[in-house]
Scaffold this active site. Structure first.
Site, PDB file in Angstrom:
ATOM      1  N   HIS A  53      38.000 -79.035 157.916  1.00  0.00           N
ATOM      2  CA  HIS A  53      36.612 -78.594 157.873  1.00  0.00           C
ATOM      3  C   HIS A  53      36.383 -77.529 158.947  1.00  0.00           C
ATOM      4  CE1 HIS A  53      34.915 -82.331 155.579  1.00  0.00           C
ATOM      5  NE2 HIS A  53      35.904 -81.725 154.939  1.00  0.00           N
ATOM      6  N   GLU A  55      34.412 -77.180 161.534  1.00  0.00           N
ATOM      7  CA  GLU A  55      34.340 -77.560 162.937  1.00  0.00           C
ATOM      8  C   GLU A  55      35.737 -77.767 163.526  1.00  0.00           C
ATOM      9  OE1 GLU A  55      30.968 -79.846 160.804  1.00  0.00           O
ATOM     10  OE2 GLU A  55      32.889 -78.921 160.310  1.00  0.00           O
TER      11      GLU A  55
END
Length: 389
Positions: A53, A55
């Site tokens: 993802h 992040e």
């Protein structure tokens, strides 16, 4: 840090997210930045389903622990459950970050708001709603898919100022300019599928690929042909014979004849034979079939009859209309949408969450289609979860 600074960094995160334009289905596009002392030191995005993802990608790109006071900007609420990848909330806390700025909340009922709660429980300051509408707009297809369980059925048209798509003789190339047509290909690249009617195939013999960023890409290509007229014609359409023919699906009815279905299959073309009492394909059945096949969005590009039938059936979810500075002022010019009897403004179909864009001399207006009847339950859920209304 001032609000304008938050906006600036979130716009950068949005630009980073768009690097995965069209590649993340059925997941959303997400961008993230690590900012230290007002400087972007790392950025990341979600490239495709199953991969890291945004992040986590940004933290990996940093290659070290963030410095004290570092801020993480992310366009979508960090996930809080373990799917194909671990929760991003865990990775954020483990990195020692103490401030996270978020754009849109996650519309997924399994995630919505929970990511904020977990971060705050870990002692992390969370700022939400920065450019929330822009961040939600980034994921039109995902938002609809995750809140309704079905595909976003969108339509695109290029029209004159008086709503015509062709002259009375059928002349239509080109109403819009090159910039608008290029933007249309950009949206083609976003959607996992494109759809047209049999009339468009017979008249234009289109290729139905997306030519974007110097690369040709082929989505799923749907041809709506309830009587299989495109199979009986002497001309064999390009999309039944080209190198992408295995990504072509003819959507038809039992009225088309199984012999023609077998002919399509012999050419390497798929066919969905959907039940229907008439030669017209039932859009609700098509929507269900797409959901079963994991196709979260379809971009309908005509013709006028197909788009009008969608609107009459109340099955059109989103509309893109490119308006050109051209007037026909001819009652016999061909309109893009027709077939309804609208006697009062209260009966009019309207667009919601409207956005306007300029492309050369043309203007794009796009938005969610809202019918005059009371919102269906799934539409109400969609609006509330995505836009907080």
């Amino acid at each position: 840090m001032s609000e304008p600074d938050h906006d600036t960094f979130m716009r950068r995160a949005l630009a980073v997210a768009r690097r995965a334009w069209g590649d993340t289905h059925p997941n959303p596009m997400v961008g993230a930045l690590v900012v230290e002392d007002g400087v972007v030191v790392a950025e990341g995005y979600h490239a495709r389903a199953g991969e890291a993802h945004a992040e986590v990608s940004a933290l990996r790109a940093l290659g070290r622990r963030p410095r004290p006071g570092a801020v993480l900007y992310v366009t979508l609420e960090p996930c809080s459950t373990h799917g194909r990848t671990p929760p991003c909330t865990d990775a954020i806390a483990a990195a020692g970050l103490r401030r996270v700025v978020v754009g849109a909340s996650d519309p997924n009922p399994a995630h919505a708001g929970r990511g904020y709660e977990l971060l705050r429980a870990s002692g992390i300051e969370v700022i939400t709603g920065v450019l929330a509408d822009e961040c939600a707009d980034l994921n039109l297809i995902f938002n609809h898919w995750i809140t309704t369980g079905g595909p976003l059925l969108a339509a695109k048209s290029g029209v004159t100022l008086d709503g015509k798509v062709a002259t009375r003789t059928g002349d239509s190339k080109w109403i819009t300019g090159e910039a608008a047509r290029a933007d249309g290909h950009r949206w083609r690249r976003l959607f996992p599928a494109i759809a047209v009617g049999a009339g468009t195939v017979r008249a234009d013999n289109p290729r139905l690929t997306a030519r974007y960023a110097g690369v040709e890409w082929c989505p799923w290509r749907f041809v709506f042909d309830g009587l299989l007229r495109t199979v009986t014609d002497k001309m064999v359409p390009n999309i039944y014979t080209d190198e992408f023919r295995e990504r072509t699906i003819v959507v038809t009815t039992p009225h088309g004849g199984m012999g023609y279905v077998r002919k399509l299959n012999a050419m390497g073309v798929n066919a969905w034979v959907l039940p229907s009492q008439s030669p017209k394909v039932n859009f609700a059945d098509f929507r269900r079939r797409c959901a079963e096949q994991g196709i979260p969005g379809v971009f309908f590009e005509g013709g006028a009859q197909l788009l009008s039938e969608m609107l009459i059936a109340r099955e059109l979810d989103y509309l893109f209309t490119y308006h050109a500075p051209v007037l026909f002022a001819d009652d016999k010019g061909k309109s893009i949408l027709r077939g309804l009897r609208t006697e009062t403004l209260s009966q009019a179909i309207r667009l919601d969450k409207v956005r306007h864009e300029i492309h050369g001399d043309d203007t794009l207006m796009r938005g969610l289609v809202r019918y005059p009847e009371k919102l269906h339950a799934d539409e109400a859920i969609f609006t509330r979860k995505v836009y907080g209304e």
